[in-house]
Design a protein around this motif. Sequence first.
Motif, short mmCIF file in Angstrom:
data_model
loop_
_atom_site.label_atom_id
_atom_site.label_comp_id
_atom_site.label_asym_id
_atom_site.label_seq_id
_atom_site.Cartn_x
_atom_site.Cartn_y
_atom_site.Cartn_z
N PRO A 39 6.73 -4.33 4.96
CA PRO A 39 5.79 -4.07 6.07
C PRO A 39 5.73 -5.30 6.96
N ILE A 40 5.29 -5.11 8.19
CA ILE A 40 5.03 -6.24 9.07
C ILE A 40 3.61 -6.75 8.79
N TRP A 41 3.52 -8.03 8.51
CA TRP A 41 2.23 -8.68 8.26
C TRP A 41 2.05 -9.79 9.27
N GLY A 42 0.95 -9.78 9.98
CA GLY A 42 0.67 -10.86 10.94
C GLY A 42 1.81 -11.06 11.92
N SER A 61 0.81 -1.22 0.00
CA SER A 61 0.00 0.00 0.00
C SER A 61 0.84 1.27 0.00
N GLY A 62 2.16 1.16 -0.13
CA GLY A 62 2.97 2.33 -0.44
C GLY A 62 3.85 2.87 0.67
N ASN A 63 3.56 2.53 1.94
CA ASN A 63 4.34 3.13 3.03
C ASN A 63 5.83 2.75 2.94
N THR A 64 6.10 1.49 2.75
CA THR A 64 7.49 1.04 2.70
C THR A 64 8.18 1.54 1.43
N ASN A 104 11.54 -1.28 8.09
CA ASN A 104 10.17 -1.80 8.20
C ASN A 104 9.17 -0.72 8.55
N THR A 105 7.96 -0.90 8.03
CA THR A 105 6.83 -0.11 8.52
C THR A 105 5.81 -1.10 9.11
N HIS A 106 5.06 -0.62 10.09
CA HIS A 106 4.06 -1.47 10.73
C HIS A 106 2.88 -0.61 11.16
N GLY A 107 1.83 -1.26 11.63
CA GLY A 107 0.62 -0.53 11.97
C GLY A 107 0.48 -0.22 13.44
N GLY A 108 1.56 -0.30 14.18
CA GLY A 108 1.50 0.07 15.59
C GLY A 108 1.85 -1.07 16.53
N TYR A 109 2.10 -2.25 15.97
CA TYR A 109 2.35 -3.41 16.83
C TYR A 109 3.80 -3.89 16.77
N GLY A 110 4.65 -3.12 16.13
CA GLY A 110 6.08 -3.43 16.18
C GLY A 110 6.53 -4.49 15.19
N ASP A 149 -8.30 -5.33 -1.73
CA ASP A 149 -9.13 -5.30 -0.52
C ASP A 149 -8.27 -5.66 0.69
N TYR A 150 -8.27 -4.77 1.69
CA TYR A 150 -7.41 -4.96 2.87
C TYR A 150 -7.73 -6.26 3.61
N LEU A 151 -9.01 -6.50 3.89
CA LEU A 151 -9.37 -7.67 4.70
C LEU A 151 -9.08 -8.98 3.97
N GLN A 152 -9.28 -8.99 2.65
CA GLN A 152 -8.92 -10.19 1.88
C GLN A 152 -7.42 -10.46 1.95
N THR A 153 -6.64 -9.39 1.90
CA THR A 153 -5.18 -9.55 1.99
C THR A 153 -4.78 -10.08 3.35
N VAL A 154 -5.39 -9.56 4.40
CA VAL A 154 -5.09 -10.03 5.75
C VAL A 154 -5.38 -11.52 5.86
N GLU A 155 -6.54 -11.93 5.34
CA GLU A 155 -6.93 -13.35 5.39
C GLU A 155 -5.92 -14.23 4.63
N GLN A 156 -5.59 -13.80 3.41
CA GLN A 156 -4.64 -14.58 2.59
C GLN A 156 -3.26 -14.64 3.26
N ALA A 157 -2.82 -13.49 3.79
CA ALA A 157 -1.49 -13.44 4.42
C ALA A 157 -1.42 -14.35 5.64
N HIS A 158 -2.50 -14.40 6.40
CA HIS A 158 -2.51 -15.28 7.58
C HIS A 158 -2.42 -16.74 7.16
C1 LIG Z 1 -1.97 -8.37 5.54
C2 LIG Z 1 -1.57 -7.30 6.53
C3 LIG Z 1 -1.18 -7.67 7.80
C4 LIG Z 1 -0.74 -6.70 8.71
N1 LIG Z 1 -0.32 -7.11 9.94
C5 LIG Z 1 0.19 -6.19 10.79
C6 LIG Z 1 0.71 -6.59 12.06
O1 LIG Z 1 0.74 -7.77 12.43
N2 LIG Z 1 1.20 -5.63 12.89
C7 LIG Z 1 1.21 -4.31 12.52
O2 LIG Z 1 1.68 -3.48 13.30
N3 LIG Z 1 0.73 -3.89 11.32
C8 LIG Z 1 0.23 -4.80 10.45
N4 LIG Z 1 -0.23 -4.39 9.22
C9 LIG Z 1 -0.11 -2.97 8.84
C10 LIG Z 1 1.11 -2.75 7.93
O3 LIG Z 1 2.29 -3.29 8.50
C11 LIG Z 1 1.35 -1.26 7.72
O4 LIG Z 1 0.19 -0.64 7.25
C12 LIG Z 1 2.46 -1.03 6.73
O5 LIG Z 1 2.93 0.29 6.84
C13 LIG Z 1 2.03 -1.27 5.29
O6 LIG Z 1 3.15 -1.09 4.46
P1 LIG Z 1 3.03 -0.89 2.89
O7 LIG Z 1 2.17 0.33 2.67
O8 LIG Z 1 4.44 -0.67 2.44
O9 LIG Z 1 2.40 -2.11 2.28
C14 LIG Z 1 -0.70 -5.33 8.33
C15 LIG Z 1 -1.14 -4.96 7.05
C16 LIG Z 1 -1.57 -5.94 6.15
C17 LIG Z 1 -2.01 -5.54 4.76
#
Ligand SMILES: Cc1cc2nc3c(=O)[nH]c(=O)nc-3n(C[C@H](O)[C@H](O)[C@H](O)COP(=O)(O)O)c2cc1C
Length: 196
Positions: A116-119, A48-51, A144-150, A78-87
């Motif tokens: 990015p950090i995924w799951g 999604s562009g952050n990294t 790395n970029t993440h959504g707040g969970y390190g 779709d964000y939720l579909q990606t989360v499901e597939q990634a898990h």
């Molecule tokens: C499939 C998926 C799983 C994610 N899992 C986590 C997570 O476990 N912990 C977290 O802090 N953020 C999580 N995120 C948020 C991303 O790490 C964060 O938005 C990141 O900056 C996205 O980078 P990108 O824009 O380069 O793709 C997740 C995002 C996606 C799409």
Amino acid sequence: MSHDHDPLRRTVIAALASAPLLSLADTQSASETPRSGSRILVAYFSRSGNTRVVAGLIQRGLGADLFEIRPVHAYPEDYLQTVEQAHQERDSGFEPELQNTVHALSDYDTIYLGFPIWGETAPPIIRAFLSAHDWTGKTLIPFNTHGGYGLGNSRSILVQHAPKAKVLEGFVMEGEQERKTMERVNGWLSDHPVTR
Ligand SMILES: Cc1cc2nc3c(=O)[nH]c(=O)nc-3n(C[C@H](O)[C@H](O)[C@H](O)COP(=O)(O)O)c2cc1C
């Protein structure tokens, strides 16, 4: 703890703020920049562009080459579909097929590896990328970029999948936008009166 004195961090935050979400529509055609002669490669995956923003700043800052890691089959928009597939892919240990590999990794000593950090770990495509190359004698610096969970266990994934590399401490910052945007838009939609 404040990081406001860190100029790279300030630059990245400003760049992230000015380049939201639109990068989903990125149409960059080549995954590799022309060779600059630098011994440094910046390789990154970003959905999604952050990294991608961070990768570009590091590449320009160091005069390095740039390589985008892409799966053959792109993840859903779709964000939720990606989360499901990634898990599912994380839990099964699946390594997606790579669209491209680095042709001459021997040209580089140092590889900045961004994802990015995924799951709470590295995305499956990063495991695939690490498995596809010989890291003997290379220095790997994650960003790395993440959504707040390190960082989760992403560092140990690097060490496991590139045992012959020297893995240094890298750069990390919160880069969430998509989930919060989704929650805010969905919240607004569920509250606002239907006008049609
Ligand atoms: C499939 C998926 C799983 C994610 N899992 C986590 C997570 O476990 N912990 C977290 O802090 N953020 C999580 N995120 C948020 C991303 O790490 C964060 O938005 C990141 O900056 C996205 O980078 P990108 O824009 O380069 O793709 C997740 C995002 C996606 C799409």
